[in-house]
Design a protein around this motif. Structure first.
Motif, short mmCIF file in Angstrom:
data_model
loop_
_atom_site.label_atom_id
_atom_site.label_comp_id
_atom_site.label_asym_id
_atom_site.label_seq_id
_atom_site.Cartn_x
_atom_site.Cartn_y
_atom_site.Cartn_z
N GLY A 341 0.79 -1.24 0.00
CA GLY A 341 0.00 0.00 0.00
C GLY A 341 0.81 1.27 0.00
N SER A 342 2.13 1.18 0.25
CA SER A 342 2.89 2.43 0.31
C SER A 342 3.74 2.58 -0.96
N TYR A 343 3.84 3.79 -1.45
CA TYR A 343 4.70 4.04 -2.60
C TYR A 343 5.07 5.51 -2.66
N PHE A 344 6.05 5.80 -3.49
CA PHE A 344 6.50 7.17 -3.70
C PHE A 344 6.89 7.31 -5.16
N LYS A 345 6.38 8.36 -5.80
CA LYS A 345 6.75 8.62 -7.19
C LYS A 345 7.17 10.07 -7.34
N ARG A 346 8.17 10.28 -8.18
CA ARG A 346 8.61 11.66 -8.38
C ARG A 346 8.82 11.92 -9.87
N TYR A 347 8.34 13.05 -10.31
CA TYR A 347 8.58 13.52 -11.65
C TYR A 347 9.25 14.88 -11.49
N SER A 348 10.37 15.07 -12.17
CA SER A 348 11.02 16.37 -11.98
C SER A 348 11.65 16.85 -13.27
N VAL A 349 11.66 18.15 -13.44
CA VAL A 349 12.39 18.75 -14.55
C VAL A 349 13.23 19.90 -14.01
N ARG A 350 14.29 20.20 -14.70
CA ARG A 350 15.14 21.31 -14.26
C ARG A 350 15.73 22.01 -15.47
N ALA A 351 15.89 23.30 -15.33
CA ALA A 351 16.60 24.06 -16.36
C ALA A 351 17.53 25.04 -15.65
N ASN A 352 18.83 24.86 -15.87
CA ASN A 352 19.82 25.80 -15.34
C ASN A 352 20.49 26.46 -16.54
N ILE A 353 20.30 27.74 -16.65
CA ILE A 353 20.83 28.45 -17.81
C ILE A 353 21.57 29.69 -17.35
N ASP A 354 22.74 29.93 -17.91
CA ASP A 354 23.39 31.20 -17.62
C ASP A 354 24.01 31.74 -18.90
N GLY A 355 24.13 33.04 -18.95
CA GLY A 355 24.67 33.64 -20.17
C GLY A 355 25.44 34.90 -19.86
N GLN A 356 26.53 35.09 -20.60
CA GLN A 356 27.33 36.30 -20.47
C GLN A 356 26.72 37.33 -21.42
N VAL A 357 26.00 38.29 -20.88
CA VAL A 357 25.30 39.26 -21.72
C VAL A 357 26.30 40.17 -22.41
N ASN A 358 27.21 40.70 -21.64
CA ASN A 358 28.28 41.50 -22.21
C ASN A 358 29.47 41.40 -21.27
N SER A 359 30.45 42.19 -21.47
CA SER A 359 31.68 42.01 -20.72
C SER A 359 31.49 42.19 -19.21
N TRP A 360 30.48 42.94 -18.81
CA TRP A 360 30.35 43.18 -17.36
C TRP A 360 29.11 42.54 -16.74
N LEU A 361 28.29 41.90 -17.55
CA LEU A 361 27.04 41.37 -16.98
C LEU A 361 26.83 39.91 -17.34
N LYS A 362 26.56 39.15 -16.30
CA LYS A 362 26.22 37.75 -16.50
C LYS A 362 24.89 37.51 -15.81
N VAL A 363 23.99 36.82 -16.47
CA VAL A 363 22.69 36.52 -15.84
C VAL A 363 22.45 35.01 -15.92
N GLY A 364 21.58 34.57 -15.07
CA GLY A 364 21.30 33.15 -15.10
C GLY A 364 20.06 32.80 -14.31
N LYS A 424 -6.44 -3.08 6.21
CA LYS A 424 -6.25 -1.68 6.58
C LYS A 424 -5.26 -1.01 5.64
N ALA A 425 -4.16 -1.72 5.35
CA ALA A 425 -3.13 -1.12 4.51
C ALA A 425 -3.63 -0.91 3.08
N LEU A 426 -4.44 -1.82 2.60
CA LEU A 426 -4.83 -1.73 1.20
C LEU A 426 -6.14 -0.97 0.99
N SER A 427 -6.91 -0.75 2.04
CA SER A 427 -8.21 -0.11 1.84
C SER A 427 -8.15 1.39 2.05
N ILE A 428 -7.38 1.80 3.04
CA ILE A 428 -7.41 3.22 3.38
C ILE A 428 -6.37 3.96 2.54
#
Lengths: 1034, 503
Positions: A341-364, A424-428
């Motif tokens: 009766g017990s279980y655990f499932k996980r679905y996950s996605v991730r996006a890690n992105i970074d970029g050098q916009v110009n010589s003085w700025l980096k964003v991510g 009990k384990a399988l009904s509730i």
């Protein structure tokens, strides 16, 4: 190409394997490439390029001066101990060899291919000073992580997790944010039990690049009021410049119970029942009149446990081009529990992105979204599935002839027997879904070479739902004609904004200064609603609307909290020999009274280090012992995981038959303020045998004080907790507690010859906990257990002793000599005799601890400690040609476990209740030489008083992981366009050496409570897991 | 900005100083004193402690069996539940007595405020009355906040506890509204000045102050505030109706705990049916554990023709049309056997949710629990007139006593003894948690004689059944229960002799 020259070469690891995907970069430029599938590269290096930097995940970064060379065939060493590694220290990074505080780092390779759901379970035994225990084997349940002992008395003792900058409390009880678990269904329908869930279960471990564990106060002080339990910084993977990579990690596993306990079979049970009938003065059961006719009966443990499959797939794409790097991944995990009766499932996605916009700025940005689904079975209480399986009578069947669930019958059994645990384990249904979106967006601005500015907004949004459905059923005489549905929805929102400015400069090529100054604001809010109906037409359709509106109920809650902070840090290094760190943080919290001016707390720290090995006079020593570095740190950190508005008085609205009523909720305390912990850390790093043996030894002395403590006043003053209609105890600041200990990490590269390597790492942790003072009015803290139908002191904490010591009677043995009664002390005011309630032959004889000639309440005493003398982890990795083998052993020594299942399933006190087989050897006049007392009726008969009879040695040594892998050679793989392929088979929890008689000596803390450590009340046991998996890279 | 940012008052509770602003708020401020705080006492403790110890009920269920032979120890969960629950009633009463005068809006009428304060004094007295009868000397607390910094308070002498109770009840008598209980049951829920007089009569009876007991009983009887349900005072009713949910707060009810069913919250409900009912066919909600069965002694104590028998206990073959109405009523099966008694408990068993207007759930019903009803005042009146004599034929005593008997379908008695009154009290109030306290207040030797003679055993499954006899031997010291261990561990002063209370 007048301005550049061509350079070619190859990158291999120390075993001679080609390293595809390694980055080769010209230092301080954007010129870079990655190695191909054979580890080869070619690169056009501009003339101003001086140094080549070779990097690969899990390997030490290597720098080579270009000079006149045009071919570079380099070997990268594994990063098991990389002095040049960057360590994440919070609001910045530092080279490992410059870190003055105590920080352990765990790399992704250390936790790869471990069949565990969440990352906290994977760091068990991997870092010295970090004690990890799984509180329950329930998939998705809370794991307790203790960094350097127990810091707080009763508040949260879990560390702060910082996941890509998002601060997540490790507290599975959600104490500071309303104290509600997503598992919120009323126990009348769900059954109750342990409900704390792992806050890290949503995170896909495959996405993790590194885990930095900040252990001492000088390291955690930058996190101020949230740092006292240590800080675990989790950094997820980033893309790297070069050709794109596709990686797949997957495994399939089967989990099984690692142990079955020996309970009575039907014949033994019948013998006991006949004896109990005499004790109870009732008619013996006719069907048990001839025991020889009986078989073995139902084995309930076999019915509730199963071999459960576990599957995980994880896919990641990463790469980088033109200054933009990306890492995107998707993961899927399905773990069925070994309890039906017990279980655990996980679905996950991730996006890690970074970029050098110009010589003085980096964003991510780093963003993850995940969904977990789990079904929770009732456990960790007397009526839980595991406990019921031990106690359910073997004369009952699981199923009736017609296939329906069986149960005790009406008629002569009225009023006895218990529910069918399988039914009990399988009904509730107790289903929990958690949706989480967590992430940050940041910008790094380089104003000049010296000044950088980091600005970051992060958020953590959780949407949880809990559906509990109790269907109609008939299990023998247990009949439910009224299906009930509970639907709970809970949301929590967290956001924070932080800005910090960093200044770095070197003067006279000797003085290096890094100064940082920053600000942070955080706000959490939470809310929930619930609805319940009953009277459903069928068990198949359960939505609120499908139930009867008559008697429908609903509920809800909401609340919020905020924190504002300012912090600064100064790092100073002189000649790469001496290092200094100073930090300060000021935190203001909504948890404290504004009018009483208690909102702000200040948390300073200092640390220093001395690289002895860089001193000229060490030259001779360095031949034998090198890399010697000494470090010392001191700091004060806080803990604020308490509910809000404890300083004021409020009224809760409660329904009554007269309409809504209001009850006073608590006794307020406007003087409430910060709990703090002061820690001193002394450490030494050194190497022996030409760097083959690397050692880190650290001593710490941590004193926490002014605990945020909820007084445990006598009930006459409070009337019990507010949910029972009483006034919840006031929170005060009191006490002082000390933890002293040492952490040792030894890494030994035993063999590296030809095709064979052997690498071993030992982590050893020891702490001694001592409660220095409580208060004039709180001279002790007694934790009471309300288990089943008894309320008794369980643990007691007093000045001068470790916290949470087991408290009860000491036993002398069993009364087995009638002639001695005249001289023995009277027990509990009852005469010796054969009347009901009197003590007689076969009863437990208790020790007259205070020597007053009688056994009574005053003879309860300290009977054992739940604290281990030490814990350890021992990792051995071998590799031979394409094979690698790792064996990980971990364990604990010297702690006691209070085995409450021995009370319920070994107490010989109830009719219709099965017992452990070994208690069949109970006392009878014919069997006087035994240590098992005679059967005696009732749960509160004196034989069952909490005593050393129920304490067991909790020491264990567990073969936690054995993992055998095979790496396919790159020649073979090239043909199928695969750059790396590994297959492996592993076993988790292979075998445990222990004297403990319960399922599993790794008991942990009940719902994470430090005062309920080592109490086994029918814990969901951890499974043994066999897995087969593969890692592939394209 | 930062200042507002860090200001986070509760969003789902009322800050205390903002309450007590309207007539309605003040009137409703006492509602809680009839519900949640009593829950721990009502659910299981009251019947386990009183009915099993008193010999009206029996059980071999491990959780309560030790009450049946009076071998219970301070570790017992129910002794703790009762202790905690009764002190939570005191705590909530005290907080109301502290906060209401402090924060009340002056515009709220004096009468409303005084009535609320009267109710709080009343409920505090009720809690102490149970405590002193269960545990003897107990600590007296008037302001809980006074003891935060020095929680090691002593127990106070029994005579002081009674003095405290009387003082509180007299305050309630003087300040609570005077009422006349009518057919609008919703108006009868809160106690009145008359309720306080009725309890005072009972307290004086315990103190053997027969003159005052009689005076208060007659005050209540003559006021005609309460009526005897099931007599011509309330036409068209019968004794059995007293225990139906729809008749909560009927004309006979003097004080009753006021339960309701909230599926989400655990605590506002009556939880007794779950333990009492023979099976889940009766409750329809999966509970119905028959944890208690009526002793053979109680079964035999009913006089033939006593209509209260069927309303109090179920015997095999009894038909209850009001239970499980959807199936046409409930017939007690031929193998009914709660705790080996061949019978089961009926009182406070109200049936399925459908039998109660859709209200009810697992461990949850909404029927009131009586703490006192008018029949008892008549019996107190008779006993106060008897005043310790061997017997009485006083017309007033007989009128009151026979009024109760007549309602039960029994004939008048020409003269009455204490045994008659005790018997009548036992039968009339069986399963309402009173008989044990009666045994505790009468002559000790007499009480020991009664208890030692009770048949607490079981019937066999033979036909005709044989009795597996269980008789217990009670000793002098068993009439009071030990203070819970977890409490004496926290405050060892509770193990010391009681001290006088400074009034």
């Amino acid at each position: 190409f007048a301005q550049s020259k061509a350079i070619t070469g190859s990158v291999h690891d120390d075993k001679g394997n080609a390293l595809p995907g390694a980055t080769v970069q010209v230092k301080d430029t954007k010129v870079a490439t990655v190695t191909d599938v054979n580890g080869k590269f070619s690169l056009q290096v501009p003339n101003e390029g001086k140094i080549l930097v070779f990097t690969f995940i899990g390997m030490q970064t290597l720098e080579q001066t270009i000079g006149q060379k045009s071919t570079f065939n380099v070997v990268l060493q594994t990063a098991s101990r990389n002095l040049g590694d960057l360590v994440v220290i919070g609001y910045g990074q530092q080279r490992r060899q410059d870190v003055n505080g105590s920080v352990s780092t765990i790399k992704s390779s250390d936790i790869a291919n471990i069949a565990q759901v969440s990352v906290d379970q994977m760091i068990q035994g991997k870092a010295a000073g970090v004690t990890v225990t799984q509180n329950s084997g329930q998939p998705g349940s809370l794991t307790s992580v203790r960094i350097r002992g127990v810091t707080s008395l009763t508040m949260n003792n879990e560390p702060l997790y910082v996941i890509d900058g998002v601060q997540v409390s490790g507290d599975g009880r959600n104490t500071s944010t309303g104290g509600r678990s997503v598992v919120s269904g009323p126990s009348t329908i769900s059954g109750g039990g342990q409900t704390a869930l792992s806050p890290l279960a949503a995170l896909n471990p495959n996405d993790i690049l590194s885990i930095d564990i900040l252990k001492d106060a000088s390291a955690t002080a930058i996190f101020g009021s949230r740092g006292s339990n240590g800080v675990i910084i989790i950094t997820t993977k980033k893309g790297r410049t070069g050709i794109g990579k596709l990686t797949y990690d997957g495994y399939y596993g089967v989990q099984q119970p690692s142990k079955y306990l020996d309970v009575m079979n039907l014949r033994q049970y019948a013998t006991l029942q006949n004896e109990m009938a005499k004790v109870y003065g009732v008619e013996p059961r006719q069907e048990f009149s001839d025991i020889s006719l009986l078989g073995n009966g139902t084995n309930w443990q076999k019915e509730i446990f199963r071999n459960a499959p576990m599957t995980s797939h994880s896919l990641a794409f990463s790469g980088g081009k033109d200054g933009v790097n990306y890492y995107v991944s998707a993961g899927y995990l399905d773990q069925q529990g070994i309890v039906i009766g017990s279980y655990f499932k996980r679905y996950s996605v991730r996006a890690n992105i970074d970029g050098q916009v110009n010589s003085w700025l980096k964003v991510g940005t780093n963003v993850t979204a995940s969904r977990t689904n789990e079904n929770i079975t009732v456990n960790d209480l007397k009526e839980g599935i595991v406990s019921l399986a031990l106690q359910q009578a073997p004369d009952l069947a699981v199923y009736n002839m017609d296939g329906s669930w069986a149960g005790p019958l009406a008629g002569k059994d009225d009023g006895e027997g218990s529910e069918n645990p399988v039914a009990k384990a399988l009904s509730i249904l107790n289903g929990v879904t958690r949706n989480k979106i967590m992430g940050n967006i940041y910008a790094d601005i380089n104003f000049s070479k010296a000044f950088t500015f980091h600005s970051e907004v992060s958020g953590d949004f959780n949407f949880g739902s809990n559906t509990v459905f109790k269907p109609t059923y008939k299990w023998g005489r247990y009949e439910n004609k009224n299906a009930t549905l509970y639907e709970g929805r809970s949301n929590s929102m967290f956001w924070s904004i932080r800005n910090y400015l960093t200044y770095n400069a070197t003067f006279n090529q000797q003085h290096n200064i890094t100064a940082m100054l920053g600000q942070e604001a955080m706000e959490s809010s939470w809310e929930g609603i619930s609805a319940m109906r009953q009277g459903f037409f069928t068990n198949n359709i359960y939505a609120i609307d499908a139930g009867d509106v008559a008697g429908a109920s609903n509920g809800g809650y909401r609340g919020s909290g905020a924190q504002a902070s300012y912090y600064g840090r100064l790092l100073y290094a002189f000649k790469d020999k001496y290092g200094l760190t100073a930090t300060i943080r000021a935190d203001g919290s909504s948890k404290y009274d504004q009018l009483a001016k208690k909102q702000w707390g200040y948390f300073p720290s200092f640390a220093a280090s001395w690289k002895l090995f860089n001193e000229p006079f060490m030259k001779n020593v360095n031949q034998y012992v090198n890399n010697i570095r000494l470090k010392a740190g001191w700091g004060i950190v806080g803990n604020q995981d308490v509910p809000g508005f404890l300083y004021g008085s409020s009224l809760a609205v409660n329904p009554t038959g007269l309409g809504a009523g209001v009850s006073t909720v608590r006794i307020p305390n406007p003087n409430l303020q910060w709990e703090s912990a002061m820690q001193t850390n002394l450490g030494i790093d050194f190497s022996l045998f030409k760097d083959k043996l690397n050692a880190t030894v650290e001593f710490y002395n941590k004193t926490s004080k002014d605990f945020l403590y909820q007084l445990s006043l006598p009930v006459v003053i409070t009337g019990g907790p507010d949910y029972n209609g009483g006034l919840s105890n006031p929170y005060v600041n009191l006490g002082k507690m000390n933890n002293k200990g040492y952490d040792i990490t030894l890494n030994y590269r035993a063999i590296a010859k030809g095709n064979f390597t052997w690498n071993t790492t030992l982590t050893f942790s020891q702490y001694k906990n001592n409660v220095k003072e409580l208060s004039a009015t709180t001279t002790d803290i007694t934790k009471t257990l309300n288990s089943g139908f008894l309320t008794f002191p369980l643990t007691r904490t007093v000045q001068g002793m470790p916290m949470g010591m087991f408290y009860g009677f000491k036993t002398v043995g069993i009364f087995n000599d009638q002639s001695k009664f005249a001289t023995l002390p009277k027990q509990f005011g009852v005469d010796f005799g054969q009347g009901p309630g009197q003590n007689w032959l076969g009863d437990v004889q208790y020790e007259d601890v205070n020597g007053d000639g009688k056994i009574d309440e005053k003879d309860r005493t300290f009977i054992g400690s739940p604290h281990p003398k030490f814990t350890y982890g021992f990792m051995n990795s071998f590799s031979y040609k394409n094979f690698d083998l790792s064996v990980f052993v971990q364990g604990s020594y010297g702690n006691k476990i209070l085995n409450l299942t021995r009370v319920s399933a070994g107490g010989l006190q109830r009719l219709y209740t099965n017992q452990f087989a070994d208690v069949a050897n109970f006392y009878t006049p014919e069997n006087p030489n035994t240590n098992i007392p005679r059967p005696r009726r009732g749960d509160d008969n004196p034989n069952l008083f909490l005593s050393d009879r129920f304490l067991e040695d909790g020491s264990y040594l567990r073969i936690q992981t054995v993992n055998l892998g095979y790496n396919f050679s790159s020649d073979l793989l090239r043909k199928v366009r695969i750059s790396r392929l590994k297959v492996y088979g592993s076993v988790q929890n292979l075998y445990t050496f222990t004297k403990y008689t319960g399922y599993d000596p790794e008991v942990g803390a009940y719902n994470g409570d430090a005062l309920q450590l080592g109490i086994d009340n029918g814990r969901y046991p951890s499974p043994r897991t066999f897995t087969f998996g593969l890692n592939a890279e394209f | 900005c930062s200042k507002d940012f860090l200001n986070k008052p509760p969003e789902d509770q009322i800050v205390t100083e903002n309450f007590y602003q309207t007539e309605e708020q003040v009137a409703a401020s006492t509602n809680i004193l009839y519900g949640l705080p009593w829950f721990g006492f009502n659910t299981k403790a009251f019947w386990a402690i009183t009915e099993l110890s008193g010999g009206n009920g029996r059980s071999w269920s491990g959780d309560v069996v030790n009450f049946g032979d009076l071998t219970v120890t301070g570790d017992n969960q129910l002794l703790y539940s009762a202790w905690e629950s009764l002190y939570s009633v005191i705590a909530q009463s005290n907080m109301l007595l502290l906060n209401l005068p402090k924060y009340v809006n002056p515009a709220v009428s004096k009468a409303t405020v005084n009535n609320a304060l009267g109710e709080a004094h009343f409920m505090r007295a009720m809690a102490y009355f149970y405590l002193v009868r269960l545990y003897g000397a107990v600590p007296l607390i008037e302001n809980n906040l006074d003891h935060i910094n020095d929680p090691f308070l002593p127990r106070h002498r029994v005579e002081d506890v009674y003095k405290f109770i009387i003082r509180d009840l007299e305050f309630a008598e003087a300040n609570c509204v005077k009422k006349m209980r009518g057919a609008t049951y919703t108006a009868n829920g809160h106690v009145s000045s008359g309720s306080a007089s009725a309890v005072l009569a009972k307290v004086y009876l315990y103190l053997k102050d027969y003159a005052k007991a009689r005076e208060k009983a007659e005050l209540v009887i003559n006021s005609k505030e309460f009526k005897l349900y099931g007599t011509d005072e309330v036409p068209g009713t019968n004794y059995d109706g007293l225990f139906r949910t729809k008749n909560n707060n009927n004309e006979e009810s003097i004080i009753a705990l006021q339960w309701t069913v909230d599926l989400v919250k655990y605590g506002p409900q009556n939880g007794t049916q779950a333990s009492f009912a023979l099976n889940s066919t009766i409750t329809g909600t999966g509970d119905g554990w028959a944890v208690i069965g009526p002793t053979i002694d109680l079964q035999k104590a009913f006089e033939p023709g006593d209509i209260r028998r069927k309303s109090t206990i179920m015997l095999r073959g009894d038909v209850y049309p009001e239970i499980n109405q959807a199936a046409g009523g409930y017939t007690v099966p031929d193998d009914a056997n709660a705790q080996g008694t061949h019978a089961a408990i009926k009182k406070y068993v109200v049936g399925t949710p459908a039998d109660n207007g859709g209200i009810g759930a697992y461990q949850k019903t909404a029927n009131n629990t009586y703490l006192m009803r008018m029949a008892e005042v008549y019996l107190i009146h008779a006993e106060a007139i008897l005043a310790g004599a061997t017997s009485t034929s006083d017309a007033g005593a007989l009128a009151s006593f026979n009024k109760v008997r007549r309602r039960a379908g029994l004939g008048d008695k020409p003269s009455i003894t204490l045994d008659d009154i005790l018997h009548e009290r036992r039968i009339e109030l069986a399963i309402e948690g009173d008989y044990w306290f009666d045994l505790g207040r009468i002559d000790r030797a007499k009480a020991i004689g009664i208890i030692n003679n009770q048949e607490r055993g079981t019937y066999s499954n033979d036909s005709p059944p044989v009795i597996y006899s269980t008789k217990i031997t009670i000793t002098e010291d068993k009439f009071l229960f030990p203070i819970p261990t977890s409490e004496t561990t926290k405050n060892p002063k509770f193990l010391e002799p009681p001290v006088p209370y400074k009034f």
